[in-house]
Design a protein around this motif. Structure first.
Motif, short mmCIF file in Angstrom:
data_model
loop_
_atom_site.label_atom_id
_atom_site.label_comp_id
_atom_site.label_asym_id
_atom_site.label_seq_id
_atom_site.Cartn_x
_atom_site.Cartn_y
_atom_site.Cartn_z
N GLN A 109 20.26 -8.65 13.83
CA GLN A 109 21.47 -9.29 14.37
C GLN A 109 21.45 -10.80 14.18
N THR A 110 20.46 -11.28 13.46
CA THR A 110 20.28 -12.73 13.34
C THR A 110 21.05 -13.25 12.13
N ARG A 111 21.51 -14.50 12.22
CA ARG A 111 22.25 -15.04 11.08
C ARG A 111 21.31 -15.57 10.00
N ASN A 112 20.26 -16.29 10.43
CA ASN A 112 19.37 -16.92 9.45
C ASN A 112 17.90 -16.60 9.72
N LEU A 113 17.17 -16.33 8.65
CA LEU A 113 15.71 -16.18 8.78
C LEU A 113 15.04 -17.30 7.99
N ILE A 114 14.02 -17.90 8.62
CA ILE A 114 13.20 -18.89 7.90
C ILE A 114 11.80 -18.28 7.83
N ILE A 115 11.47 -17.79 6.66
CA ILE A 115 10.19 -17.10 6.53
C ILE A 115 9.14 -18.06 5.99
N ILE A 116 8.06 -18.19 6.75
CA ILE A 116 6.98 -19.11 6.36
C ILE A 116 5.89 -18.30 5.67
N ASP A 117 5.66 -18.59 4.43
CA ASP A 117 4.59 -17.92 3.69
C ASP A 117 3.47 -18.90 3.40
N ARG A 118 2.27 -18.39 3.37
CA ARG A 118 1.12 -19.26 3.09
C ARG A 118 0.36 -18.75 1.86
N ALA A 119 1.10 -18.09 0.99
CA ALA A 119 0.51 -17.58 -0.25
C ALA A 119 1.61 -17.52 -1.29
N ILE A 120 1.22 -17.48 -2.53
CA ILE A 120 2.17 -17.49 -3.65
C ILE A 120 2.13 -16.12 -4.32
N SER A 121 3.29 -15.61 -4.68
CA SER A 121 3.32 -14.48 -5.59
C SER A 121 3.81 -15.06 -6.91
N TYR A 122 2.88 -15.45 -7.75
CA TYR A 122 3.20 -16.20 -8.97
C TYR A 122 4.26 -15.47 -9.80
N GLY A 123 5.31 -16.20 -10.11
CA GLY A 123 6.36 -15.61 -10.92
C GLY A 123 7.23 -14.64 -10.14
N GLY A 124 6.99 -14.56 -8.85
CA GLY A 124 7.73 -13.62 -8.02
C GLY A 124 8.84 -14.30 -7.25
N GLN A 125 9.39 -13.57 -6.30
CA GLN A 125 10.55 -14.06 -5.56
C GLN A 125 10.11 -14.54 -4.18
N GLY A 126 9.36 -15.63 -4.16
CA GLY A 126 8.89 -16.17 -2.90
C GLY A 126 7.54 -15.65 -2.51
N GLY A 127 7.18 -15.89 -1.24
CA GLY A 127 5.87 -15.46 -0.76
C GLY A 127 5.86 -13.98 -0.41
N PRO A 128 4.68 -13.42 -0.25
CA PRO A 128 4.55 -11.97 0.00
C PRO A 128 5.27 -11.50 1.27
N LEU A 129 5.23 -12.32 2.32
CA LEU A 129 5.88 -11.92 3.58
C LEU A 129 7.39 -11.84 3.38
N ALA A 130 7.95 -12.85 2.70
CA ALA A 130 9.39 -12.87 2.45
C ALA A 130 9.82 -11.68 1.59
N ILE A 131 9.00 -11.36 0.63
CA ILE A 131 9.33 -10.23 -0.26
C ILE A 131 9.44 -8.94 0.54
N ASP A 132 8.49 -8.73 1.44
CA ASP A 132 8.51 -7.50 2.24
C ASP A 132 9.69 -7.47 3.22
N ILE A 133 9.98 -8.64 3.80
CA ILE A 133 11.07 -8.66 4.79
C ILE A 133 12.41 -8.45 4.11
N ARG A 134 12.61 -9.08 2.95
CA ARG A 134 13.84 -8.82 2.20
C ARG A 134 14.00 -7.34 1.92
#
Lengths: 305, 393
Positions: free
Chosen positions: B311-336
């Motif tokens: 029900q939230t309008r905006n998510l700010i996902i903080i990642d502390r790792a890189i998925s090189y060549g990917g779409q953001g950090g691993p946590l963001a990828i899973d949440i998307r």
């Protein structure tokens, strides 16, 4: 080896008929390594826990859901048999101490091929020997990475043609000498090191028994003829092992030594050496004599110790 | 209630391992994990913990020894960081497939190179798909509690899977925090003895680690993934039981002032506590902000995330790792991925920050919040990510 030869006909009485390494496994015809494993399993009986490295003996004996092992057996990876056995030994020790497992004598056996021992597994082995775990480590040495298709290892002998040390027009096969793994084990000051060969089954069984009686690490290096990799007819496996010992190419120490006689026959029956020149055979001969003399000196030096 | 004392988190973690009556500890030193195993070796050598301490020659052997010990029925513990985890990587995967319930503390440190001893999550993300249960701790107390929780879950008969407790290197391992110890009786009540289904013993010979030919391999892997997914119910009930005994209740995700928030920060590990302060300050400024902290990483709590963020309008996902060549950090990828089928998808912004110990302060998080708000104003459906605070970007 006169003793072995003269007791050959009685061998069936000297070695148990019980098999803990079951028939029906998938080893090649004439595999002397499988024979060595079977003899080791016979010698150790049922009170054993085996940690096996990845390799021929692992894949031929454990295709799920089948197993050739009638004793507890674990395989984790290629280079860590000594470490897995360390953990099993230490874990069992503490469980017995805490009374969670009834106390009894269990032998811990780690086993690997020459690649799993003298190349990729040498670090884990050195660590386990140095820490002094009460276990036996057996290297089944067939002198190359046979499971992956006969690639050279540091245990492949000088001159041998393998798929990564081919007998080429410029480079005539393996150009390095076989790593002396038993001597590396000896350098850890462990209680027991031996060499053996399944062509001498009674000798082999006796050495395994002795290793099991020793408190602390024991290392046995077993020359295991591989007809597939050595380019040798399967029915010659036992004979090739005999010749390796008798010619001094692979001396058996600690118990008995083969009559020292290096002949070209050992090399000539093996396709992997067929390309060798007289000069290279002479070089090998010289080196074998040298190594054997060194060994004799060491035996004399430590006599009566 | 147990006694509450000020203690370095590493030392208290070792004390928790002692309370779990671990049988076998195999470890190789690597910063910032060292204080944990140093203290464990002291506890063993002083006779306070009856266990085998095996000072192995590498992390590869640390995990291999743990596998061997666990296979005979011993409770095994190990501990490592970054390069050590990489070296043991091969065995980490195998231990999960062999269903050996080893518990490991991972003192999170950046993966080389360039070589760095400092904290981020690039080490654990490199083994995201290793088949272990994985949790993140926010603070020292959680580390202590989750050691006992770890064995309870890992050794549950329906689970029998290894478990990683992620704790931020230095940020948690090297700080002194008030830790409430458990009473001995509480541990006994909570954590039963390890009763494995199969062990290596001559009286009951079994073959472990056989070859998986193509005709059994897929079945073996699905048989491994199913219990990992199903472990969530065991995890939740183990947290409930823990709460009933010591009064601290945990859940797969933890929310802070999130109920009515238009914007949610999402964090893993020790950043959660920092961001909770940021939320307070932004709330004081009249901003509608909340926080969701991810505690359970694998099995990933998809349902909980959907419920908390749907029900939230905006998510700010903080990642502390890189998925090189990917779409953001691993946590963001899973949440998307978790929100893909939701009707009211929030705007997702993803910031990768705090790599290799670079400080991310309260002001930084506020800055991140403002950047995120600008981004969603300009490009609401933008799914890009940003490396926060990198010079030259």
């Amino acid at each position: 080896m006169e003793i072995v030869e003269s007791t050959n006909v009685y061998a069936y009485k000297l070695i148990t008929k019980k098999d803990y390494f079951a028939p029906g496994h998938r080893a090649c015809q004439g595999c002397a390594e499988a024979l060595a494993v079977r003899l080791v399993a016979k010698a150790l009986g049922r009170n054993v826990i085996v940690a096996s490295a990845t390799g021929c003996m692992e894949i031929i004996s454990s295709p799920m859901p089948f197993t050739s092992w009638r004793v507890p057996w674990i395989h984790v990876a290629f280079e860590n048999a000594a470490a897995v056995a360390s953990g099993a030994e230490a874990g069992m020790k503490v469980l017995m101490r805490k009374g969670r497992v009834p106390k009894r004598k269990i032998t811990f056996l780690a086993m690997a091929g020459d690649g799993g021992t003298s190349d990729i597994g040498v670090q884990a082995l050195s660590g386990a020997l140095e820490r002094g775990h009460d276990f036996i480590y057996i290297c089944y040495d067939n002198e190359a990475y046979m499971n992956t298709g006969i690639q050279r290892s540091s245990s492949t002998p000088y001159g041998a043609s393998t798929t990564t040390s081919p007998a080429g027009k410029v480079i005539p096969g393996q150009i390095t000498w076989k790593k002396n793994m038993p001597e590396i084990a000896v350098a850890h000051n462990i209680p027991y090191v031996a060499t053996a060969c399944p062509s001498y089954p009674i000798d082999l069984v006796e050495k395994v028994n002795k290793a099991a009686r020793v408190k602390g690490p024991a290392y046995i290096h077993i020359l295991s003829v591989c007809p597939t990799g050595w380019r040798l007819a399967p029915e010659l496996s036992i004979r090739a092992g005999r010749l390796a010992v008798e010619t001094g190419v692979f001396p058996l120490y600690e118990v008995e030594y083969g009559r020292y006689r290096f002949t070209e026959e050992y090399l000539k029956i093996q396709g992997r050496f067929r390309h060798l020149s007289e000069e290279m055979i002479d070089t090998i001969q010289k080196r074998v004599v040298e190594e054997y003399e060194k060994l004799e000196k060491k035996i004399k030096m430590t006599e009566g110790d | 209630m147990g006694k509450r004392i000020g203690l370095e988190v590493s030392l208290s973690a070792a004390e928790a391992v002692k309370m779990a009556n671990v049988d076998c500890i195999a470890a190789y030193p690597i910063t910032p994990q060292t204080h944990i195993v140093e203290h464990l070796s002291e506890l063993v050598n002083d006779g306070e913990l009856d266990a085998e301490f095996i000072p192995v020659e590498s992390e590869h052997s640390a995990m291999s020894v743990s596998a061997g010990a666990s296979a005979v029925g011993a409770r095994a513990f190990t501990c490592t960081s970054s390069q050590g985890l990489s070296l043991m990587n091969e065995i980490v995967h195998i231990v999960a497939s062999m269903r050996l319930p080893v518990v490991m503390i991972l003192a999170n440190r950046s993966m080389s190179g360039p070589i760095s001893i400092w904290n981020d999550h690039t080490d654990v993300m490199s083994i995201r798909d290793c088949g272990w249960i994985q949790v993140f701790a926010n603070n020292g107390q959680e580390v202590f509690d989750h050691v006992l929780f770890g064995y309870k879950v890992a050794e549950s008969q329906g689970v029998m899977l290894p478990l990683i407790i992620n704790i931020d290197g230095f940020i948690l391992t090297h700080v002194i925090e008030p830790i409430e110890f458990w009473e001995k009786e509480q541990v006994e009540q909570y954590l039963p003895d390890f009763e494995p289904i199969h062990t290596l013993h001559p009286d009951r010979p079994v073959t472990m680690g056989g070859v998986g030919m193509p005709y059994v391999f897929s079945e073996a892997k699905v048989a491994q993934d199913e219990p990992l997914k199903q472990s969530k119910s065991v995890i939740i009930s183990a947290w409930k039981e823990l709460g009933d005994i010591v009064g601290r209740y945990y859940s797969p995700i933890e929310t802070y002032r999130s109920g009515d928030a238009e914007t949610l920060f999402i964090t893993q590990g020790s950043y959660g506590e920092t961001v909770s302060l940021v939320v307070d300050e932004l709330r004081d400024e009249g901003k509608s902000v909340g926080l969701v902290m991810d505690r359970l990483w694998r099995p990933f709590p998809f349902d909980e995330f959907r419920e908390a963020t749907g029900q939230t309008r905006n998510l700010i996902i903080i990642d502390r790792a890189i998925s090189y060549g990917g779409q953001g950090g691993p946590l963001a990828i899973d949440i998307r991925s978790a929100l893909y089928k939701e009707k009211n998808q929030p705007n997702i912004t993803n910031f990768i920050c705090g790599l290799a110990g670079r400080d991310v302060t309260i002001d930084d998080f506020k800055n991140i919040y403002h950047k995120a708000m600008q981004k969603v104003k300009k490009h609401p459906r933008e799914e890009d990510f940003e490396y926060y605070g990198v010079r030259g970007k």
